[in-house]
Design an enzyme around this catalytic site. Structure first.
Site, PDB file in Angstrom:
ATOM      1  N   GLY A 130       8.264  -0.031  -5.592  1.00 19.55           N
ATOM      2  CA  GLY A 130       7.621  -0.351  -4.316  1.00 19.55           C
ATOM      3  C   GLY A 130       7.717  -1.841  -4.003  1.00 19.55           C
TER       4      GLY A 130
ATOM      5  N   GLY B  30       6.651  -3.602  -1.567  1.00 18.87           N
ATOM      6  CA  GLY B  30       5.711  -4.034  -0.525  1.00 18.87           C
ATOM      7  C   GLY B  30       5.140  -5.395  -0.897  1.00 18.87           C
TER       8      GLY B  30
ATOM      9  N   GLY C 102       4.401  -5.674  -4.822  1.00 17.62           N
ATOM     10  CA  GLY C 102       5.664  -5.521  -5.545  1.00 17.62           C
ATOM     11  C   GLY C 102       6.539  -6.753  -5.357  1.00 17.62           C
TER      12      GLY C 102
ATOM     13  N   LYS D  75       1.562   2.422  -2.524  1.00 22.53           N
ATOM     14  CA  LYS D  75       0.207   2.745  -2.103  1.00 22.53           C
ATOM     15  C   LYS D  75      -0.326   3.913  -2.938  1.00 22.53           C
ATOM     16  CE  LYS D  75      -0.168  -0.117   1.303  1.00 22.53           C
ATOM     17  NZ  LYS D  75      -1.243  -1.114   1.384  1.00 22.53           N
TER      18      LYS D  75
ATOM     19  N   LYS E 187     -12.934  -3.436  -9.290  1.00 25.24           N
ATOM     20  CA  LYS E 187     -12.081  -3.856  -8.166  1.00 25.24           C
ATOM     21  C   LYS E 187     -12.343  -2.961  -6.961  1.00 25.24           C
ATOM     22  CE  LYS E 187      -8.570  -5.680  -5.924  1.00 25.24           C
ATOM     23  NZ  LYS E 187      -7.227  -5.177  -5.880  1.00 25.24           N
TER      24      LYS E 187
ATOM     25  N   ASN F 118      -6.567 -14.356   3.359  1.00 25.06           N
ATOM     26  CA  ASN F 118      -5.774 -13.131   3.273  1.00 25.06           C
ATOM     27  C   ASN F 118      -6.068 -12.132   4.379  1.00 25.06           C
ATOM     28  OD1 ASN F 118      -3.692 -11.918   1.821  1.00 25.06           O
ATOM     29  ND2 ASN F 118      -5.111 -10.443   0.950  1.00 25.06           N
TER      30      ASN F 118
ATOM     31  N   SER G 227      -5.040  -5.644   2.469  1.00 22.77           N
ATOM     32  CA  SER G 227      -4.027  -4.588   2.544  1.00 22.77           C
ATOM     33  C   SER G 227      -4.364  -3.524   3.592  1.00 22.77           C
ATOM     34  CB  SER G 227      -3.845  -3.950   1.166  1.00 22.77           C
ATOM     35  OG  SER G 227      -5.081  -3.488   0.662  1.00 22.77           O
TER      36      SER G 227
ATOM     37  N   GLU H  41      -5.286   3.254   2.466  1.00 25.41           N
ATOM     38  CA  GLU H  41      -5.770   3.820   1.197  1.00 25.41           C
ATOM     39  C   GLU H  41      -7.249   4.216   1.296  1.00 25.41           C
ATOM     40  OE1 GLU H  41      -3.000   1.770  -2.192  1.00 25.41           O
ATOM     41  OE2 GLU H  41      -4.494   0.451  -1.285  1.00 25.41           O
TER      42      GLU H  41
HETATM   43  O1  KPL Z   1      -7.278  -6.059  -3.081  1.00 25.50           O
HETATM   44  C1  KPL Z   1      -7.292  -6.654  -2.045  1.00 25.50           C
HETATM   45  C2  KPL Z   1      -6.552  -6.021  -0.926  1.00 25.50           C
HETATM   46  O2  KPL Z   1      -6.149  -6.690   0.025  1.00 25.50           O
HETATM   47  O3  KPL Z   1      -6.362  -4.813  -1.006  1.00 25.50           O
HETATM   48  C3  KPL Z   1      -8.128  -7.894  -1.918  1.00 25.50           C
HETATM   49  C4  KPL Z   1      -8.544  -8.402  -3.284  1.00 25.50           C
HETATM   50  C5  KPL Z   1      -9.331  -7.554  -1.102  1.00 25.50           C
HETATM   51  C6  KPL Z   1      -7.407  -9.062  -1.357  1.00 25.50           C
HETATM   52  O4  KPL Z   1      -7.245  -8.963   0.009  1.00 25.50           O
END
Ligand code: KPL
Length: 321
Positions: free
Chosen positions: A19, A21, A24, A89, A197, A265, A268, A280
């Protein structure tokens, strides 16, 4: 498949990444930059050709790098890898594992650092539980385009055996990741790490996907920051009712910490929603709702977020701008 001989990972590793993405490409780029033999596996031949031709381009805090990597769309052409790092994913894991089966031999370790629940089980069913190692990563990254990644936040990477043992292969993978600038710690409580997580993803991912905010901006409006904390606390209650020991004492504080560490960020789930891709949600908040039901609890906030994100996914073609 015979159980792996855990003493055989002393040589250099051949790493196949399933993957290409965001994660990856990030991990592939960092491992290749550290001198490892990396092949990115992509079921789409065109994209694999593009990555093989242009390499992975990484924008990190230290600067920009373009790293040549191998990429392939035919797993049979690669042969057995020493390490198969699964970065698809969560809802693609079972199908991707079946497709990538030719890359797994008797000595292959399969490592999942994916979000959500169900990955260890799907990979164990495909490759045999003795081959499968799990973990999590808190790194934040943004995929600008094919093979071009911005490393937008650092976070912990945790790896562990399903048995909880600290094995030579785990130590070898830890050194490999450390050397690539992905500092990793070993856990003897893999389920705790995965849930740890997931509790954070339950809060950050759907709230950012709904508000279209970067992780750090979720903390700016007090009512939203409060909701973020409540969702994490609810998911953590489900974890503890199911006998899972989380790796931190305060889920609300930990979620805030991850928001700050990955402030820039686009997470995802938000990235998926912006690109009108499936998310997801079912493997993250949906998994909390199902686990809650199994132990006689109700995870109302996680249930509401699951419904809202499902509504967004279902309405991609009909949304009003
Ligand atoms: O795991 C993440 C994601 O984007 O899926 C985090 C840690 C929230 C970072 O954005």
């Amino acid at each position: 498949m015979r159980p792996k001989n855990q003493d055989t990972l002393q040589k250099e590793m051949k790493i196949a990444i399933l993957g290409p993405g965001t994660m990856g490409s990030l991990f592939g780029g960092l491992l290749a930059r550290a001198g490892e033999e990396v092949v990115l596996l992509d079921y789409r031949p065109e994209r694999a050709r593009q990555i093989a031709a242009s390499g992975i381009s990484l924008k990190t805090a230290e600067g920009e790098f373009t790293i040549p990597v191998k990429a392939a769309a035919d797993p049979t052409a690669i042969g057995a890898a020493d390490l198969l790092l699964v970065c698809v994913k969560a809802f693609q894991t079972a199908a991707a594992a079946k497709w990538a089966a030719p890359c797994a031999g008797e000595q292959t370790s399969v490592l999942t650092l994916q979000n959500g629940l169900g990955n260890l089980e799907a990979l164990s069913a495909a490759f045999g539980p003795s081959h499968v190692i799990g973990g999590t990563t808190g790194h934040g990254a943004i995929l600008e385009s094919v093979g071009r990644v911005i490393h937008s936040g650092t976070g912990e990477t945790i790896i562990g055996e399903q048995s909880g043992e600290i094995t030579p292969r785990l130590q070898k993978i830890k050194s490999l990741l450390d050397k690539a600038g992905i500092p990793a710690t070993i856990t003897t409580n893999l389920n705790g790490a995965i849930w740890g997580k997931m509790v954070i993803n339950c809060a950050i991912n759907p709230l950012a996907a709904l508000t279209r905010l970067r992780n750090g901006d979720l903390l700016k409006e007090p009512a939203l920051a409060n909701l973020l904390a409540q969702v994490a606390v609810e998911a953590a209650q489900v974890a503890s009712a199911s006998g899972i020991e989380l790796p931190y004492p305060d889920p609300a504080e930990q979620t805030k910490k991850v928001c700050l560490q990955t402030a820039e960020n686009i997470n995802s789930m938000l990235a998926d929603v912006l690109s009108h891709r499936p998310t997801e949600i079912s493997e993250i908040n949906g998994a909390v709702v199902r686990t809650a039901e199994a132990v006689g609890l109700r995870a109302g906030l996680n249930g509401a977020l699951t419904s809202l994100i499902r509504g967004i996914e279902e309405g991609y073609s009909r949304q009003v701008d």
